[in-house]
Write a protein that holds these residues in place. Structure first.
Motif, mmCIF file in Angstrom:
data_model
loop_
_atom_site.group_PDB
_atom_site.id
_atom_site.type_symbol
_atom_site.label_atom_id
_atom_site.label_comp_id
_atom_site.label_asym_id
_atom_site.label_seq_id
_atom_site.Cartn_x
_atom_site.Cartn_y
_atom_site.Cartn_z
ATOM 1 N N TYR A 94 0.842 -1.194 0.000
ATOM 2 C CA TYR A 94 0.000 0.000 0.000
ATOM 3 C C TYR A 94 0.884 1.255 0.000
ATOM 4 N N VAL A 98 1.121 4.248 -2.904
ATOM 5 C CA VAL A 98 0.725 5.621 -2.564
ATOM 6 C C VAL A 98 1.923 6.568 -2.707
ATOM 7 N N HIS A 102 -0.107 6.981 -6.513
ATOM 8 C CA HIS A 102 -1.420 6.390 -6.771
ATOM 9 C C HIS A 102 -2.382 6.723 -5.634
ATOM 10 N N SER A 104 -5.130 6.406 -2.805
ATOM 11 C CA SER A 104 -5.629 5.481 -1.799
ATOM 12 C C SER A 104 -7.150 5.538 -1.761
ATOM 13 N N GLN A 105 -7.777 4.378 -1.762
ATOM 14 C CA GLN A 105 -9.219 4.343 -1.514
ATOM 15 C C GLN A 105 -9.493 3.937 -0.077
ATOM 16 N N GLU A 107 -7.012 2.995 3.489
ATOM 17 C CA GLU A 107 -5.753 2.678 4.150
ATOM 18 C C GLU A 107 -5.828 1.280 4.743
ATOM 19 N N VAL A 120 -6.118 0.475 -3.245
ATOM 20 C CA VAL A 120 -5.503 1.568 -3.992
ATOM 21 C C VAL A 120 -6.151 1.586 -5.371
#
Length: 135
Positions: A94, A98, A102, A104-105, A107, A120
């Protein structure tokens, strides 16, 4: 008894339509897919994940055989999920994505269903999940 019924088709590929081949392939390389060098110059590319082929096609390729194709709206068009070896790998994968810019949708979190989970978005807005069992 011999059956005349043919074996059912085998699902072995997933196709991703992308607006930007270079951005899509860079993202999925960061996810661990082995995509041949130079593939970003082509309108079609492929990678293998286990026994499944991941196909990448530009919008123009899809429009060449489906002229009425339009980009979906109102939600994501598909989602992929990558299993990680450990909860720490979920977190590091992740962070790597990020840090590379890219979006993050979600965490990393410990989900009630017993997995470490993070989401992500790929360059086309598709959610890509990373998970690992907690136990």
């Amino acid at each position: 008894m011999i059956s005349d019924k043919p074996a059912p088709p085998t699902l072995n590929a997933l196709s991703i339509v992308t607006a930007d081949m270079s951005a899509a392939l860079a993202f999925y390389r960061l996810c661990g897919l082995d995509i041949p060098a130079g593939a970003e110059q082509e309108p079609h590319a492929e990678a293998t994940a286990g026994s499944v082929r991941i196909l990448f096609d530009t919008r123009e390729v899809v429009e060449s055989f489906t002229p009425q194709w339009t980009e979906p709206s109102g939600g994501h068009r598909m989602a992929l999920a990558f299993e990680c070896a450990s909860p720490d790998q979920v977190d590091s994968q992740y962070a790597r994505l990020v840090e590379a810019g890219h979006v993050s949708q979600r965490e990393p979190f410990d989900a009630f269903w017993g997995q470490r989970y993070a989401v992500v978005l790929d360059p086309d807005g598709n959610p890509v999940d990373f998970y690992c069992p907690l136990a």
